[in-house]
Enzyme design. Structure first.
Site, PDB file in Angstrom:
ATOM      1  N   GLY A   1      32.748 -10.512 -36.140  1.00 56.71           N
ATOM      2  CA  GLY A   1      32.730  -9.709 -37.466  1.00 56.71           C
ATOM      3  C   GLY A   1      33.422  -8.482 -37.157  1.00 56.71           C
ATOM      4  N   HIS A   2      32.866  -7.327 -37.797  1.00 57.72           N
ATOM      5  CA  HIS A   2      33.592  -6.072 -37.812  1.00 57.72           C
ATOM      6  C   HIS A   2      33.759  -5.414 -36.502  1.00 57.72           C
ATOM      7  CE1 HIS A   2      34.799  -2.055 -39.747  1.00 57.72           C
ATOM      8  NE2 HIS A   2      33.581  -1.550 -39.254  1.00 57.72           N
ATOM      9  N   PHE A   3      32.621  -5.314 -35.834  1.00 59.16           N
ATOM     10  CA  PHE A   3      32.334  -4.801 -34.735  1.00 59.16           C
ATOM     11  C   PHE A   3      32.955  -5.860 -33.471  1.00 59.16           C
ATOM     12  CE2 PHE A   3      30.091  -1.325 -36.661  1.00 59.16           C
ATOM     13  CZ  PHE A   3      30.516  -0.386 -36.513  1.00 59.16           C
TER      14      PHE A   3
END
Length: 289
Positions: free
Chosen positions: A261-263
């Site tokens: 995901g994002h991180f």
């Protein structure tokens, strides 16, 4: 060993993490929302044997000063100015930029202004193309057009613990690999009195970045900085189309989509560290400390 410093910039205390010999090539690590240099806590020691790494906290984030919105102009122009002054203050002459989320519009302002200083770009879920903005941005676009109390209230959700945890856990393969320390630490800073107003100011000003996308793309085409893309493809904010878009303008490009995901550093930090080591070693020839 990572050290933790603070330096005065325009009357504010700017906190930063640093590791590695200054004799080696520098990587300037620019964090995203809603985190701080804490997001690089594992990457820094993983690369410090061959590189010099520096990661500041922006005003209003992490351990740096948090003036109110009445005391400081929370815009991406101003944050970029602060990072530029930080670079001067700690005497960085040349560097590679690690650009993640908010770090991208901050770093690209600096790169386009001082292209001769930038040795390489490392782009991790950091956007420079409109197709990289997914449906998630609908709330932002409504807020930009009409910052009414109703539209403002919808964005306040993004500074809640539920939303912060979602940013870390959405799209990951294995929830048990993601430490709750990440969202809990970020939330401590978000919950400080006055910080919500800071975030809303930057949410509103984010529209200024879209206006600069053509300028940054022109920088890519003209200067062709060596670029490593390491992108969490399940990110719903900065969608994978934004990663592919870099291929249009950059010829010296290494490209990796990661199933996270994002991180992305939280789940694929080891892989990203290896990609960075191999990529920069082949281009910058770092020396051992």
């Amino acid at each position: 060993m990572t050290t933790f410093g603070t330096i005065a910039i325009d009357g504010l205390d700017i906190f930063y993490r640093e590791a590695g010999s200054r004799e080696n090539p520098t990587i300037l690590l620019l964090h995203g929302f809603p985190t701080s240099s804490h997001m690089f806590r594992n990457l820094i020691p993983a690369l410090a044997d061959r590189f010099h790494l520096v990661a500041p906290d922006y005003p209003g984030y992490g351990n740096s000063s948090m003036p109110t919105v009445d005391e400081f102009d929370y815009t991406f122009d101003r944050l970029a100015q602060m990072v530029e002054k930080f670079i001067t203050a700690i005497d960085l002459k040349k560097y590679s930029l690690y650009l993640m989320d908010y770090g991208a519009p901050i770093g690209y302002r600096i790169a386009a202004k001082y292209p001769e200083r930038v040795e390489a770009l490392i782009v991790q879920n950091g956007n420079a193309y409109e197709e990289g903005l997914g449906d998630f941005w609908g709330l932002f676009k409504a807020y930009w057009q009409d910052p009414s109390p109703e539209n403002t209230d919808k964005l306040k959700y993004l500074v809640t613990l539920e939303a912060t945890k979602w940013q870390y856990t959405n799209g990951v393969r294995n929830l048990e690999a993601i430490s709750p320390d990440t969202w809990n630490m970020d939330q401590l800073f978000l919950d400080r009195p006055g910080n919500q107003d800071i975030q809303l100011a930057l949410f509103y000003n984010y529209q200024s970045n879209l206006l600069l996308y053509p300028q940054w793309q022109a920088y890519f085409r003209q200067y062709q900085p060596p670029t490593l893309v390491v992108w969490g493809k399940n990110d719903q904010g900065f969608i994978e189309q934004g990663a592919y878009a870099y291929k249009r303008d950059l010829q010296n490009l290494e490209f990796h989509l990661l199933d996270t995901g994002h991180f992305a550093l939280e789940e694929d930090g080891d892989a990203i560290a290896n990609y960075i080591r191999q990529f920069l070693t082949s281009r910058l020839q770092p020396i051992s400390a």
